[in-house]
Write an enzyme that holds these catalytic residues in place. Structure first.
Site, PDB file in Angstrom:
ATOM      1  CG  HIS A  73      -0.268   0.317   2.461  1.00 53.79           C
ATOM      2  ND1 HIS A  73      -0.104  -0.750   3.333  1.00 53.79           N
ATOM      3  CD2 HIS A  73      -0.003   1.406   3.117  1.00 53.79           C
ATOM      4  CE1 HIS A  73       0.438  -0.291   4.531  1.00 53.79           C
ATOM      5  NE2 HIS A  73       0.508   0.988   4.455  1.00 53.79           N
TER       6      HIS A  73
ATOM      7  CG  ASP B  56      -0.197  -4.026   2.590  1.00 51.09           C
ATOM      8  OD1 ASP B  56      -0.175  -3.705   1.457  1.00 51.09           O
ATOM      9  OD2 ASP B  56      -0.130  -3.414   3.540  1.00 51.09           O
TER      10      ASP B  56
ATOM     11  CB  SER C 176       3.298   1.291   6.220  1.00 55.53           C
ATOM     12  OG  SER C 176       2.298   1.694   6.951  1.00 55.53           O
TER      13      SER C 176
END
Length: 357
Positions: free
Chosen positions: A98, A128, A202
């Site tokens: 993402h 992811d 992230s």
């Protein structure tokens, strides 16, 4: 005379020894020791050595996308912030999908100030994860251990660039392992930690106190009402992340086997297992795909799978992971308990269609 001296000195020596111990154990230990010229040292707990090993291999990733607005003939520049982990000296980097999923340009910034353009090698939406590559050699690599087994209670450190404040270290423990509820996928199993994770973390590194990679920071938990929950964040375990990276580099994508069902661990009475101490009998089939391979050979919802390819099920997650890693076209034998009756099915593994978003 000699015996008399010994008679007098022995109690004196014992008394001095007791007095010394009393002074040593009383409050004001450090000051007492200093007055007696006795060395006093304190062992300071620190994660500095682990951080120094891991931090040079954790990078900042800026992904930029450009959108044109024809009406005003102008171009909008959208920039996303994330982190990444250098997995090889020749420039392969793991991050979250993402972070770069809509990027027209990827910029990688190392802690020492070096900057590179990143090339997207491939991605996997289920975990992811994405792999990017920079054209450089002799880069710092995160310490890795293929035999590392994360345990609940292990101390971990999250390394990344939250809110673009620069590289930041936060500390916590592994709160839980094997979390699948977040993704509802048998192919992804997350670590849960209470280490602080914010926007920009992230794709960063979750390491242990020695600096060895434990996982790739993936997500912070939020409720459907968009209320931030503190102390709950997640990471893709190292071994799963490495396996995904290897497949992406070798095949350009992750190829997974598909049988068309999900499974829930049950005990020898067929009851769902809710703790880690109860022996596992097998996997109870649920959510059977009416057009999947398992359904086509006659397996049903509620069947309890006890063996796969002749191996008893002792770790459901490992079994499901093994199925996912099986090459499509392979035929596996399943031993099933259906209402006390033992059945055997030969199932041909299909390829899982990976969603793209």
């Amino acid at each position: 005379m000699l015996q008399f001296i010994r008679f007098i000195l022995a109690p004196v020596i014992i008394g001095l020894g007791i007095a010394f111990l009393i002074l040593w154990l009383k409050p004001g230990l450090k000051e007492r020791a200093a007055s007696l010229n006795v060395p006093y040292t304190v062992q300071q707990m620190s994660f500095a050595n682990g951080v120094s090993r891991a931090a040079p291999a954790v990078v900042t990733i800026f992904s930029e996308s450009f959108s044109s607005v024809p009406r005003f003939k102008r171009q909008n520049r959208i920039q996303e912030l994330g982190s990444g982990v250098i997995m090889s000296a020749d420039g392969y980097i793991l991050t979250n999908y993402h972070v770069i999923n809509s990027a027209d340009q990827i910029i990688v910034l190392l802690p020492d100030g070096r900057q590179y353009y990143g090339i997207l090698i491939g991605f996997d939406t289920i975990t992811d994860l994405a792999v990017i590559k920079v054209e450089e050699n002799h880069l710092p690599v995160i310490p890795m251990d293929d035999n590392l087994l994360p345990r609940i209670g292990d101390v971990v450190l999250a390394i990344g660039n939250p809110l673009n404040l620069g590289q930041t270290i936060t500390q916590g423990i592994i709160s839980a392992t094997g979390k699948q509820a977040l993704t509802e996928s048998q192919y992804n199993s997350l670590l849960q930690t209470d280490a602080a994770v914010n926007v920009g973390n992230s794709g960063g590194a979750l390491v242990n106190s020695n600096g060895t990679l434990v996982g790739i920071t993936s997500a912070q938990f939020t409720t459907r009402y968009n209320i931030d929950i503190e102390g709950i964040s997640f990471a893709v375990p190292y071994r799963l992340a490495k396996d995904v990276m290897t497949k992406i580099i070798e095949d350009g994508r992750v190829i997974r086997g598909y049988l068309g069902f999900k499974g829930t661990a049950v005990d020898n009475k067929g009851q769902i297992i809710t703790d880690v101490y109860t022996p596992i009998m097998g996997l109870r089939i649920r959510d059977l795909d009416p057009l999947g391979p398992a359904w086509q050979v006659g397996m049903k919802d509620g069947d309890i799978v006890t063996k796969v390819a002749g191996k008893a099920i002792t770790n459901p997650q490992q079994t499901l992971r093994t199925i996912g890693n099986t090459e499509p076209g392979t035929v596996l034998e399943f031993e099933v308990n259906r209402n006390g009756q033992r059945l055997s099915f030969m199932v041909e593994v299909m390829e899982l269609e990976t969603p793209i978003y």
